[in-house]
Every structure is written in structure tokens, then in C-alpha cells.
Design an enzyme around this catalytic site. Structure first.
Site, PDB file in Angstrom:
ATOM      1  CD  GLN A 196      36.552  50.279  77.014  1.00  0.00           C
ATOM      2  OE1 GLN A 196      37.261  50.455  77.551  1.00  0.00           O
ATOM      3  NE2 GLN A 196      35.757  51.340  76.405  1.00  0.00           N
ATOM      4  N   GLY A 197      33.754  46.363  76.576  1.00  0.00           N
ATOM      5  CA  GLY A 197      32.267  46.329  76.824  1.00  0.00           C
ATOM      6  C   GLY A 197      31.855  46.992  77.915  1.00  0.00           C
ATOM      7  CE1 TYR A 198      35.209  48.601  80.533  1.00  0.00           C
ATOM      8  CE2 TYR A 198      35.500  51.209  80.768  1.00  0.00           C
ATOM      9  CZ  TYR A 198      35.915  49.966  80.887  1.00  0.00           C
ATOM     10  OH  TYR A 198      37.314  49.781  81.582  1.00  0.00           O
ATOM     11  CB  SER A 250      35.525  50.163  68.900  1.00  0.00           C
ATOM     12  OG  SER A 250      35.160  51.459  69.592  1.00  0.00           O
ATOM     13  CD  GLU A 301      39.482  56.011  76.748  1.00  0.00           C
ATOM     14  OE1 GLU A 301      38.699  55.655  77.566  1.00  0.00           O
ATOM     15  OE2 GLU A 301      39.122  56.059  75.576  1.00  0.00           O
ATOM     16  CD  GLU A 333      28.183  68.402  78.163  1.00  0.00           C
ATOM     17  OE1 GLU A 333      28.216  67.315  77.529  1.00  0.00           O
ATOM     18  OE2 GLU A 333      27.970  69.322  77.337  1.00  0.00           O
TER      19      GLU A 333
END
Lengths: 374, 392
Positions: free
Chosen positions: B130-132, B165, B248, B376
Site C-alpha cells: 500500500q502506497g499512501y 510495508s 481497516e 489524535e
């Protein structure tokens, strides 16, 4: 077990909500306080509760009750917590009714349970003798005397004792074991002293000075009196935790409403992240308390062998969270939160008192450690 | 078929087909089957187990059969899970394709995209990452700057992702890329599927305070992404990303991703119990007891929220409260575990493979309340979406 309320439970909760809102709002507690009411609760609200069947919520139908179980009793107390309703419901309809059911003989049940269900008898439940709760630290003695007993000792801060017709008293018999005794409030040698507490309740210290009891004062229907005694206390803890949860929920709702309305710097203070995070943290913690209370009540009804752990955990968490809801509420209200005029402080005070009774969060944590074997 | 018949058949099939060694608890990262082009099976049983489950579509039991799934109803999938749990069967295949891309494609993808990408995920042939996040776009993810320029049938992609990851072991990446530079920041992002087997994509592992990690940096240097591999419309990427993030968090609720570690076990191992079997340090004992209470409460709350969701009340933004509670609880758990271990917990390297684990896991847990949206950010979401507080 299910966390979802069934239709009957939902109806009970809804009717309790509307009854208490009308009959016993926070202003009713203020009036009891300002009038220096001698017993600290309203006899007319108590008899209305009896008419609705609440007083017999844990009493079998044979004895005039409705026998709905602990979940139902907890739901009622949760709503009472929301309006800060002071009543003998916990000592009489929960603790004493449970004690009679679990430890009473058939004759004792027949004599007393119908009176509890009808609201005719207020029975206080006397355990603690020192400042902090400890159900094993019982020095009150019941010495065998002919066919009966002689009772000596002192109990502290016994809830609703000023208005009670009788007490159920935890005392040690000569074999060193804890037993429960039914004692008439007017018996010779019984002396009550009112103690006015911060939550505007009126518990009493009770002195038993060589009080002569008949043989049938001893609750002797249980196989093991100490097991029954501890189970009664667990039931009381779960139900009181439900009240604390109600206190927390209402304090929280009041606070969230307030910070949506109150403006500073030209905008509602609830738009500031500093307060948003406090409120969101409190909401999250309340989710945990809500779960444990439900879990404990259902365990009492469905899987009693698991109840001790869940009741201790629920009592600890509900105590902690209701206190947090009160203190955070005052902080978010700001200056007016410190005034007697606003209700939020009254919630904080009840949170402290309900938290103390039958064991606070520290006591509950210790109990969880003991039950978990460390 | 009734649910009870399904259960009986499933039980019999699992008994006959799950190899014995796949019924033992996984002892670590090395036992997980991730699949992918370069996957090396750890054992013949692992290969066999995957193959057999793939043949039933049960690596992704609830996906439609035409996309490689088992086509099971929600209830049947739950029965399968229960029956696998009953014999201690390992998951035959884990991957970000199953957990994340799959649900996004099922909701937002075209039929052609589903046909092309879902079956290889179900069969464990393609491993996804996953590329966020980017170096300049963490909590403010929508400010991301990896750029995609339309050029005929493809986008030319340039930029850098971080915290990807297993990027160094993956075959494809699903990435958020700014394709509409003139649109408002939330509306200029597209969701692109990019084949990593090309010169324009490179990766570099990241070393953490806990030591080695699966995290990587991923670099795009004139990488190509075909337009047909854009999921949803151009500029719709943020909507998909938000859906995935909430998915998720909701799956954290159903899977119960936290727990296991017990400071009392640690105290026993380090000889810190007294003769009565009590934790010798009374203050630590109290802290552990409060942790026990919160742990019981958290696990039961996940079950409660799941039950309420199944009852039609939905998880919604309450998942953010759970993510917040669960991650903060896990950090506390590791802190008390380290306290209970005392100096034994300080070991970093030793003779056994597990030496250093407590310290490394303690450090790794710090990331729990950062990744997947910081604590937060979760509190912001609770404040706005659950409590409906004004502003922002």
C-alpha cells in the site's frame, strides 16, 4: 450472552426514563437536601416504584415479585443514576432481596420478600465497619444465647438506614464465619446516627449494643453463608456500577451539550481541539464501562460462576469513569461548573459516593488481581 | 443447504484437508504465508494447505466465486471461521490484497479490473503493498505530492512513498497519486495500481528503533501506470482511501488485533512473584490489575460493537474510538511487560532467536498509535462524527 437489550428490557428502560424524569429530576434531590430530609429519599417516589413492580424486580412471582433479573435491576439503576434519584432501591430491592433469596429460609422468604416487593419494608444492608470497603473485615459479633443470639458491633455509613424498618447485618458467629442477620430497626440496643454525605444522601452509622435476637434472625437457608454473602455483594456491585454508569452518561451528555452552546473567542468552545480530545477520550472510556456493566449484569443472570470477576471489573471501571466524567465535566464547564447552581457538580459528588460504596476502583483492581491468581 | 449442513460439511472437509502441521499455532512472522511471484513456501504442508483452500475459494470465503472467492454468505463465512478456529487451522494466506485492495476493488472497481486483479490475490500469486504516506504527508495525507501525468494510455508517475510495508517483497502497489494538480487537494488524487516489476520503481527498507522492519521507502521515477488500472474516476482516490481506512479500522474490530501479551507471564519468567504467588511489587501489581480490567473491557467491547453492528447499528466512526483504545492499551501492555521483566527486558541480542523480542516489541508498539491514523486523528474523528462537535 448478548449485549443487545430485548424488547422487554428496552420497554422497562424507556418507562423508567420517563418516570424518573417526571417524578425524580435532579431538582427533587436538591429539595431533599435543602429541606434536610431526615431519611434522604422520597417515600412517595419509593411507593410509586413499588406500584410499577420495581421493588420486586428480583423477587420470585410466588412472593409477589416480577423476577426480571439483574440486567433489569441494573437498567433501572442506570436510569436512576441519570437523574440522581435517591431511593432505597439498591439496599432493599437488590442487596436485601438477593440476601433473602440466596440465604433465607423458606419462612424468612415468605415473611420478608412480599414486603420488599410491595414497597412495605425498607431494609438496609450493613457491611462495612471501617472507612474503606472490605467485606472480610467484619468484627461485629453474634454470640449464641439460648435459642437466639446477642449482636454487638458498629456499622458505618449504611445506605438508607435512617428510613429502614430492618437491617440485614453481616456478623461473625463463634465459629469465625460471616453470617447474615435480620435485625429490627427498633430492637433494644440499636442506635442510629445520621451521616449527611456529599451526595445529599443520608446513610447512618449503626451501633448494636448487645442486641438480643431470636434464633430466626439468622439467615440460615444457604448451604454456605459466606458464599451467599459474597454473591450478594457482587450483585450489589454490578447494580451500583450501573448507577455509576448512568451518572457518567448524564454528566457526559450535559457537558457535550454545554460545550456546543457556550461561546468564547466568538465560537462554540466545543470547536476547540483541546476540549474535543478531552470529550472524545471520555467517550471512549465510557464505551469500556458500558461493556463491563452489561457483561457483569448478564453474568449474574446467566453464568453466576463468572460473575465475581466481571462484577469487580465493572465496579472498578464504572467508578473510575463516572469520576472522570464528573471531573472532566467540571473542567469543560469552566467556572460555572464549580457553582452549586449547575448540576454537573452534583453528578461528580454522586460519582464519588457511589464509587466508594461496595468498593472503589482500587478495591476492584485488587479483587481482579486476587481472582486472576496474582 | 442449511447452516447446520454447511457446518457439518465444512468440518468434515477441514478435517480431511488441513495438514496436521497447519493446525499448530504460528510461532512468528516466518510461519505466515504471504504469497506472491517470488514466494518460497516454508513447507510442503504450507503449499498444500494453500492449494486446497484456493480450490474452495476459501482464502477469501466471502468474495464472489467468479473472482476466485468462495461465494459464501456472511453467516457461512462466520461458520467457516469458527470451524477453522475449532481445529486451530492457520490462515492459508494473508495479504494486503485480501485485507485492503480486495474490498476497495469489490466496491469501486470495474468488472474487468476485478477479473484481472482479484483471482491472483485469492490464489496468492500476486502480493500487494500500500502506497499512501509520503515524507511530507502523514496525518495530512491529502497533501500528498506524488505526481501522475496522463500520457496516452498511461500515467507517468514520479515521487516517493514511505511506510510501505513489505514493498521490497511485493509485486504490485496500490497508490494514491496526484493526477489533477489544479483541483482542490482532496479532489485531485487518483487511486492507481502500479506493477512494481519495472525500472521506474525502487524500494529501500527502513530500520526502526526496534531494529529490522517490514517498512520501506518506495520511489517512483518515471514509473508507468496504465489508465485501465486506475480504480474509480480520476480525482476519486481520496474517497476510496477513506473507505479503505475505515474498513481497516472496522476489521480491527472484527479480528481483535490486540492482546496476547501478559505481564504476569513476564513476572513469573523473571522471578518477580513472591511465595504466595503474588506479584511482589504491590504498585506494579495494581497497575497490572487495572490493565487486566481494561483488557477484559476492550475485548468485550469489540464483541459488543460487532454485535451491535450486526444488529444494524453499524460500527461507523465508533471504530475510531476502538482503534484509539486498543492501541493505547497495547502500548500500556508492553510498558508493564517491560517493568515486570526488569533487567531481563533490556536484552537486545542474544543466543536464541527470540532474544530481544520483548524490548523490540515494546518499541514497535509505539507505532500502534501513529500508524493507520494517529490517536489524535482518531479523537478528532470521534469528536466530529460521533459527538457532532462543531468546527473543522
Amino acid at each position: 450472552m448478548t449485549f443487545i437489550l430485548n424488547d422487554e428490557e428496552q420497554m422497562l428502560r424507556d418507562s423508567a426514563k420517563s418516570f424518573l424524569k417526571q417524578t425524580s429530576p435532579v431538582s427533587a434531590l436538591r429539595k431533599l437536601r435543602d429541606d434536610k430530609d431526615p431519611v434522604g429519599y422520597s417515600a412517595s417516589v419509593w411507593s410509586s416504584m413499588a406500584e410499577m413492580g420495581w421493588c420486586g424486580v428480583l423477587v420470585e412471582e410466588d412472593h409477589g415479585g416480577v423476577d426480571l433479573g439483574y440486567t433489569a435491576a441494573g437498567l433501572l439503576l442506570q436510569e436512576m443514576g441519570r437523574t440522581l434519584c435517591a431511593s432505597p432501591f439498591l439496599p432493599t430491592a437488590v442487596l436485601s432481596a438477593s440476601a433473602l433469596r440466596l440465604a433465607g429460609s423458606d419462612a424468612q422468604k415468605s415473611a420478608w420478600l412480599p414486603k420488599i416487593a410491595s414497597g412495605e419494608a425498607v431494609i438496609a444492608f450493613a457491611v462495612d465497619e471501617k472507612a474503606r470497603h472490605n467485606p472480610e473485615r467484619i468484627d461485629t459479633k453474634a454470640i449464641k444465647d439460648g435459642n437466639g443470639f446477642r449482636l454487638s458491633g458498629e456499622k458505618r455509613f449504611v445506605s438508607c438506614a435512617m428510613g429502614a424498618d430492618a437491617f440485614i447485618v453481616a456478623a461473625r458467629t463463634e465459629d469465625g464465619r460471616i453470617n447474615l442477620f435480620l435485625v429490627d430497626a427498633d430492637a433494644a440496643g440499636v442506635e442510629r446516627t445520621a451521616r449527611r454525605t456529599l451526595d445529599s444522601h443520608v446513610p447512618a452509622d449503626i451501633r448494636f449494643d448487645d442486641v438480643k435476637l431470636d434464633g430466626d434472625a439468622l439467615l440460615n437457608g444457604a448451604e454456605d453463608s459466606e458464599t451467599a454473602y459474597r454473591h450478594v455483594l457482587d450483585a450489589g456491585r454490578a447494580c451500583l456500577a450501573a448507577e455509576s454508569l448512568g451518572v457518567a452518561e448524564e454528566a457526559f451528555d450535559l457537558t457535550v451539550d454545554y460545550i456546543k452552546e457556550r461561546e468564547q473567542f466568538g465560537q462554540p468552545i466545543g470547536s476547540f481541539q483541546g476540549l474535543q480530545h478531552r470529550a472524545a477520550h471520555l467517550y471512549s472510556e465510557m464505551e469500556l464501562a458500558r461493556t463491563l456493566v452489561m457483561k457483569a449484569l448478564r453474568a449474574l443472570d446467566e453464568t453466576p460462576s463468572q460473575a465475581p470477576l466481571w462484577c469487580a471489573a465493572a465496579k472498578a471501571k464504572a467508578t473510575e469513569v463516572s469520576r472522570l466524567a464528573g471531573s472532566e465535566g467540571i473542567q469543560m464547564y469552566g467556572g460555572v461548573g464549580m457553582t452549586d447552581e449547575y448540576d454537573i457538580g452534583l453528578y461528580y459528588k454522586r460519582a464519588q459516593a457511589a464509587g466508594e460504596f461496595l468498593g472503589d476502583d482500587s478495591w476492584g483492581a485488587g479483587q481482579v488481581a486476587r481472582l486472576s491468581g496474582y | 443447504m442449511s447452516l447446520e449442513e454447511f457446518r457439518a460439511e465444512t468440518r468434515a472437509w477441514l478435517e480431511a484437508n488441513c495438514p496436521d502441521s497447519m493446525r499448530t499455532p504460528i510461532s512468528g512472522e516466518g510461519d505466515i504465508c504471504w504469497g506472491g511471484r517470488d514466494w518460497k513456501f516454508k513447507s510442503e504442508d504450507q503449499r498444500l494447505w494453500l492449494e486446497r483452500m484456493v480450490s474452495k475459494g476459501w482464502t477469501v470465503p466471502a468474495w464472489p466465486t467468479e473472482y476466485g472467492g468462495g461465494g459464501l454468505s456472511k453467516d457461512e463465512a462466520f461458520v467457516l471461521k469458527e470451524e477453522m478456529k475449532r481445529i486451530g487451522a492457520r490462515s492459508p494466506l494473508d495479504s494486503f490484497g485480501i485485507w485492503m485492495l480486495g474490498p476497495a476493488l469489490l466496491k469501486f472497481g470495474t468488472h474487468e479490473q476485478k477479473l484481472e486483479h482479484l483471482p491472483p490475490i485469492a490464489r496468492g500469486e500476486i502480493r500487494w503493498c500500500q502506497g499512501y504516506s509520503e515524507p511530507g504527508a502523514g496525518s495530512d495525507l491529502a497533501s500528498l505530492r506524488t505526481k501522475g501525468v496522463l500520457d496516452g494510455d498511461h500515467y507517468t508517475v514520479n515521487g516517493q512513498k514511505v511506510w510501505t510495508s513489505y514493498a521490497d517483497k511485493s509485486d504490485w502497489i496500490f497508490a494514491l497519486v496526484r493526477t489533477e494538480p489544479d483541483a482542490p487537494k482532496h479532489e485531485g488524487i487518483s487511486f492507481l495500481l502500479i506493477d512494481m516489476a519495472q525500472d521506474g520503481v525502487s524500494t529501500k527498507p527502513i530500520k526502526l528503533i526496534s531494529g529490522k522492519s517490514p517498512f520501506c521507502e518506495t520511489f517512483f521515477d518515471d514509473a508507468k501506470a496504465l489508465v485501465k488500472n486506475r480504480v474509480g474516476d480520476a480525482g476519486q482516490g481520496w474517497t476510496i482511501a477513506k473507505y479503505l481506512l475505515s474498513h481497516e479500522r472496522a476489521s480491527i474490530v472484527s479480528e481483535g488485533a490486540f492482546g496476547g501479551l501478559n505481564p504476569i507471564t513476564a513476572a513469573k519468567a523473571s522471578g518477580e512473584m513472591d511465595e504466595d504467588g503474588k506479584l511482589a511489587d504491590p504498585i506494579l501489581r495494581g497497575e497490572v490489575a487495572k490493565l487486566t480490567i481494561d483488557g477484559l473491557a476492550f475485548e468485550a467491547t469489540m464483541r459488543r460493537v460487532k454485535e451491535e453492528a450486526d444488529h444494524g447499528e453499524g460500527v461507523g466512526a465508533r471504530a475510531s474510538a476502538l482503534k484509539y483504545l486498543g492501541t493505547e492499551l497495547n502500548k500500556r501492555r508492553h510498558e508493564l511487560n517491560m517493568s515486570a521483566l526488569g533487567s531481563d527486558g533490556l536484552l537486545w541480542e542474544g543466543d536464541a532467536e527470540s532474544d530481544g523480542d520483548p524490548a523490540r516489541n515494546w518499541l514497535r508498539a509505539r507505532a500502534n498509535s501513529i500508524e493507520g491514523g494517529t490517536s489524535e486523528i482518531q479523537l478528532n474523528i470521534v469528536a466530529k462524527r460521533v459527538l457532532e462537535l462543531p468546527g473543522g
